[in-house]
Design an enzyme around this catalytic site. Structure first.
Site, PDB file in Angstrom:
ATOM      1  N   GLY A  75       8.676   4.330   9.707  1.00  0.00           N
ATOM      2  CA  GLY A  75       8.377   3.122  10.478  1.00  0.00           C
ATOM      3  C   GLY A  75       7.148   3.355  11.333  1.00  0.00           C
ATOM      4  CG  HIS A 109       0.915   7.450   6.822  1.00  0.00           C
ATOM      5  ND1 HIS A 109       0.500   7.434   8.136  1.00  0.00           N
ATOM      6  CD2 HIS A 109       1.902   6.541   6.719  1.00  0.00           C
ATOM      7  CE1 HIS A 109       1.227   6.547   8.796  1.00  0.00           C
ATOM      8  NE2 HIS A 109       2.081   5.991   7.964  1.00  0.00           N
ATOM      9  CG  ASP A 137      -0.682  12.064   3.048  1.00  0.00           C
ATOM     10  OD1 ASP A 137      -0.131  12.077   1.927  1.00  0.00           O
ATOM     11  OD2 ASP A 137      -0.611  11.078   3.822  1.00  0.00           O
ATOM     12  CD  GLN A 173       1.907   0.642   1.420  1.00  0.00           C
ATOM     13  OE1 GLN A 173       2.251  -0.367   0.788  1.00  0.00           O
ATOM     14  NE2 GLN A 173       2.353   0.903   2.633  1.00  0.00           N
ATOM     15  CG  HIS A 193      13.247  -0.780   2.522  1.00  0.00           C
ATOM     16  ND1 HIS A 193      11.878  -0.861   2.434  1.00  0.00           N
ATOM     17  CD2 HIS A 193      13.698  -0.997   1.269  1.00  0.00           C
ATOM     18  CE1 HIS A 193      11.529  -1.121   1.189  1.00  0.00           C
ATOM     19  NE2 HIS A 193      12.622  -1.225   0.461  1.00  0.00           N
ATOM     20  CD  GLU A 199       9.439  -3.388  -0.564  1.00  0.00           C
ATOM     21  OE1 GLU A 199       9.389  -2.302  -1.171  1.00  0.00           O
ATOM     22  OE2 GLU A 199       8.749  -3.651   0.432  1.00  0.00           O
ATOM     23  CE  LYS A 251       8.180  11.219   3.045  1.00  0.00           C
ATOM     24  NZ  LYS A 251       7.591  10.012   3.682  1.00  0.00           N
ATOM     25  CB  ALA A 281       9.927  -0.994  12.175  1.00  0.00           C
TER      26      ALA A 281
END
Ligand code: FAD
Length: 296
Positions: free
Chosen positions: A108, A149, A158, A175, A77, A17, A165, A51
């Site tokens: 974001g 999160h 969560d 993460q 992204h 990344e 999703k 963002a």
């Protein structure tokens, strides 16, 4: 070019990344990093999205540059907070026209200063995900947070939103975290909710203690005492900090691969050295992303 979902179906993926450079100097440096990492034949590379707005256009520039000028598959992204539906439609149309096949659909964060907020027709990543899926031409990933999160009220909530999703997406990238147990628990909890889509762990090699501690605080990742103690003991010696950080990340990667993780996603911070060292220590000797990819 390839779709990340097809790469994951074919074998383990190894991905890197980057963030979009803000200056001409940083752009040159990123070009050098990508050139240094290209021989590792990453399965794909991804480029983050600013963002806040400052680097939004730069993401598209870097992703299309990678597509045009290198042999690597790129993934863009895209965050949805602060966007209208018309803006998202325009961005997706531009990616489609440029032959970009992979999108990481993200929520974001709201700006630190509410006065900087832009008009937004989205709140959650799942809403963007629906729009990207509807296009029908993208392989779509989402974010997962092994240590929850920071805005999630509890673990169960969560995981419930994440499973819903991820079931609509092709894969998740996590993460960063520092202990394999966080990843294993996440995967088990998703399985218990009937979600078995690939979850690729995100790896952050520590090469600068205060920078990573700051990022960990923001992301909700615990910076374990055993690692902090080892790093603080050598805080005056940057080479030793790097060596310990790379050792810890290598051990985490080995544990994840032994546990059956479908790939590894490296947060490179636009530098190549730590990732190359981890690759060498893991004995990744064949072209990553190829069906036969694996450890020596
Ligand atoms: P969401 O899935 O929207 O989740 C955010 C919170 O909302 C969670 O607590 C979730 O449980 C909750 N939630 C979800 N749906 C609902 C619902 N229907 N009702 C109520 N609550 C709900 N940020 C950037 O700005 N640019 C990047 O390029 C970027 N790349 C990232 C890459 C990875 C791999 C990861 C892990 C994160 C990245 N981020 C990036 C950070 C990300 O944008 C933030 O973590 C953000 O706060 C949440 O994004 P999300 O996609 O997980 O959001």
């Amino acid at each position: 070019m390839a779709r990340v979902s097809d790469l994951l179906a074919a074998g383990r993926t190894y991905s890197f990344e980057f963030f979009p450079p803000k200056t001409d100097g940083a752009q040159l440096s990123l070009g050098r990093t990508i050139a240094e990492l290209e021989p590792l034949a990453p399965s794909f590379v991804s480029v983050t999205y600013g963002a806040g707005g400052t680097t939004r256009a730069r993401t598209r520039e870097v992703v299309t540059w990678v597509r045009r000028e290198t042999s690597i598959t790129p993934m863009a992204h895209l965050t949805c907070q602060g966007h209208t539906r018309a803006e998202i439609a325009e961005i997706l149309a531009a990616y489609r026209a440029a032959g970009i096949e992979n999108i990481l659909a993200l929520g974001g964060d709201p700006p630190a200063n509410p006065a900087d907020a832009r008009p937004s027709e989205y709140t959650y990543a799942s809403e963007l995900l629906e729009d990207v899926v509807k296009e029908g031409c993208f392989s779509v990933g989402v974010a997962a947070h092994p240590e929850l999160h920071p805005r999630s009220p509890d673990r169960e909530t969560d995981r419930r939103y994440l499973a819903a999703k991820l079931n609509r997406a092709d894969f998740a990238i996590t993460q960063f975290f520092f202990e394999v147990e966080h990843y294993l628990r996440l995967v088990d909890e998703l399985a218990a909710l009937g979600c078995d889509k690939p979850v690729v762990p995100g790896i952050m090699p520590v090469t600068n203690v205060s920078q990573v501690q700051r990022m960990a605080q923001l992301s909700g990742a615990a910076f374990p005492t055993w690692l902090a103690d080892r790093l603080h003991a050598v805080a005056d010696d940057p080479d030793e900090v790097r060596r310990i950080g790379v050792d810890a990340a290598t051990k985490l990667c080995a544990d994840l691969l032994d546990a059956g993780a479908p790939g590894l996603h490296f947060y490179t911070l636009n530098r190549s050295t730590a990732t190359r060292e981890i690759y060498a220590s893991l004995g990744l000797t064949v072209s990553p992303g190829a069906p036969s990819a694996g450890r020596a």
